[in-house]
Enzyme design. Sequence first.
Site, PDB file in Angstrom:
ATOM      1  N   ASP A   4       0.832  -1.199   0.000  1.00  0.00           N
ATOM      2  CA  ASP A   4       0.000   0.000   0.000  1.00  0.00           C
ATOM      3  C   ASP A   4       0.874   1.259   0.000  1.00  0.00           C
ATOM      4  OD1 ASP A   4      -1.939   2.022   0.609  1.00  0.00           O
ATOM      5  OD2 ASP A   4      -3.204   0.482   1.507  1.00  0.00           O
ATOM      6  N   SER A  53      -7.313   3.946  -1.248  1.00  0.00           N
ATOM      7  CA  SER A  53      -7.035   2.515  -1.098  1.00  0.00           C
ATOM      8  C   SER A  53      -8.268   1.653  -1.297  1.00  0.00           C
ATOM      9  CB  SER A  53      -6.429   2.241   0.285  1.00  0.00           C
ATOM     10  OG  SER A  53      -5.154   2.822   0.395  1.00  0.00           O
ATOM     11  N   HIS A 104      -9.660  -2.481   7.698  1.00  0.00           N
ATOM     12  CA  HIS A 104      -9.212  -1.321   6.939  1.00  0.00           C
ATOM     13  C   HIS A 104      -9.463  -1.552   5.445  1.00  0.00           C
ATOM     14  CE1 HIS A 104      -6.157   2.040   6.199  1.00  0.00           C
ATOM     15  NE2 HIS A 104      -7.012   2.546   7.070  1.00  0.00           N
ATOM     16  N   ASP A 269       2.231   2.838   3.355  1.00  0.00           N
ATOM     17  CA  ASP A 269       1.362   3.953   2.978  1.00  0.00           C
ATOM     18  C   ASP A 269       1.263   4.994   4.082  1.00  0.00           C
ATOM     19  OD1 ASP A 269      -1.044   5.246   1.559  1.00  0.00           O
ATOM     20  OD2 ASP A 269      -1.947   4.565   3.427  1.00  0.00           O
ATOM     21  N   HIS A 312      -1.669   2.390  -5.071  1.00  0.00           N
ATOM     22  CA  HIS A 312      -1.332   3.763  -5.450  1.00  0.00           C
ATOM     23  C   HIS A 312       0.010   4.116  -4.824  1.00  0.00           C
ATOM     24  CE1 HIS A 312      -2.258   4.801  -1.308  1.00  0.00           C
ATOM     25  NE2 HIS A 312      -3.405   4.143  -1.451  1.00  0.00           N
ATOM     26  N   HIS A 414      -2.174  10.934  -1.646  1.00  0.00           N
ATOM     27  CA  HIS A 414      -1.797  10.015  -2.721  1.00  0.00           C
ATOM     28  C   HIS A 414      -1.451  10.789  -3.979  1.00  0.00           C
ATOM     29  CE1 HIS A 414      -4.655   6.821  -0.750  1.00  0.00           C
ATOM     30  NE2 HIS A 414      -3.643   7.156   0.025  1.00  0.00           N
TER      31      HIS A 414
END
Length: 476
Positions: A4, A53, A104, A269, A312, A414
């Site tokens: 992530d 995400s 999540h 991430d 991403h 992002h």
Amino acid sequence: MISDGFGLASESMARAFVQQQSDSFPPEWASILDNLLVGTTRTRSSSTLVTDSAAGATAFSCAQKSFNGAIGVSRDRKPCATVLEAAKHSGYLTGLVSTARITHATPAAFAAHVVDRDMEELIAQQVIAYNASLVGGRGPTVDLMFGGGRCYFTPMNAGPQLGAESSCRSDQLDLWRFAQQAHGYTAISTRKQFDALAATPLSHKLPVLGLFANGHMAYEIDRKPTEEPSLTEMTIAALNMLHTAATGKNGTLGNAPGFFIMIEGARIDMAGHDNDPATHLRDIIEYWSAVAAVRAFVDANPDTLLISTSDHETGGLTLGIDPEYAWYPHVLGPVKQSADAICAQLRSLVKQPDQLRDSVTTQVLPLVLGIANATSYEVGRIVDAVAQGTKACKHAVGHVVSDRARVGWTTGGHTGVDVGLYAYGAESAGIRGSLENTQVGQLLATFLGVNTTALSPLLAHQTIEQEGFRRNKLLV
């Protein structure tokens, strides 16, 4: 496997860091991922060129574009069957491993269906089949779950007998107990319990629910090995358990055609969001380790396919900032804690300015960040940010280290750039080039021989909105 928030610049950063540690890593040295690189993945969602995400993982799980925030639902807000659910429906065993809460966005998108990723109370009910299996009939869809997020399985106002630090629920549902009593989950929450499970995979039957933190699991840089397993350790244990169950070596019938597992390096991430390069780096290196463990499994079981990519990129990381044509990976080595952990400590001193400044000057900068010759500007930058809140503090800490390393960040969110695509094992030779994220989902379904589209009508009854829900967070 999903890294992530991990972009190609992050791979370059981690590679260079390892290379400068020793002469045994020459310029041509390649990481485990470098050796598996087959192309790139495009990351846009249906609602924007910069995905979150949830939509990113839904593209992988349902092989469909959807809007930011969507968990296992199509752009027209209808539940879409996931590759994990289709695999389960076809007799495969299934697993989810993540260093985030198991509710999540990324793990949830493979086993739940809600219109907003923050509906984690409802997601927790769905992943353990509180009402019914999401693919029809009774029973859980996910045979094995390792990660964090106990708070969403713990009833509000839970007593100390449950060992709960706190609950994230707004109701009295005890999903931890329900999972054990209704579906026979072996529920574990401690390092000791994990070690016992991992040491004897042949004697433990599925399903298994292992949640090792109340919220997210610790960043690798902060992780206490006596308290939480690493991503690699969870990965190895999960592979061993699913494989032995599928082959019947643990007393089961062993008639499963195989298994499907999604493994997420989630906190790469989150460190990107914090613009925290050293923490980002340590979680990348741990993800490499998990990939190496899966590759070893594939070598021993050559009918297995490994695909690794990212949903991403996060942070807009760049290596080299004005005015130099240089960056310095060695700066990241001495850092001992995440900006998140540092700021949690500093925020407790916000009403004691003299003690706060002293702590930053004599403890944080020289002993935790490894900056012995800090300037008054660097001290003031962190001290001033502490009063502005946790996010500002984390960015200040991260940027002090980043500036010294000549690492740049364009955002705390992002970006829309393409990310790496990596593959190994059975049928991986045909995976090449620039793929849309939905095509990655199609590859998974094709390899397993399952049809997510045909299964989606079975989900028409699924509740996709959490009663009384109010959004109060930004997408990440």
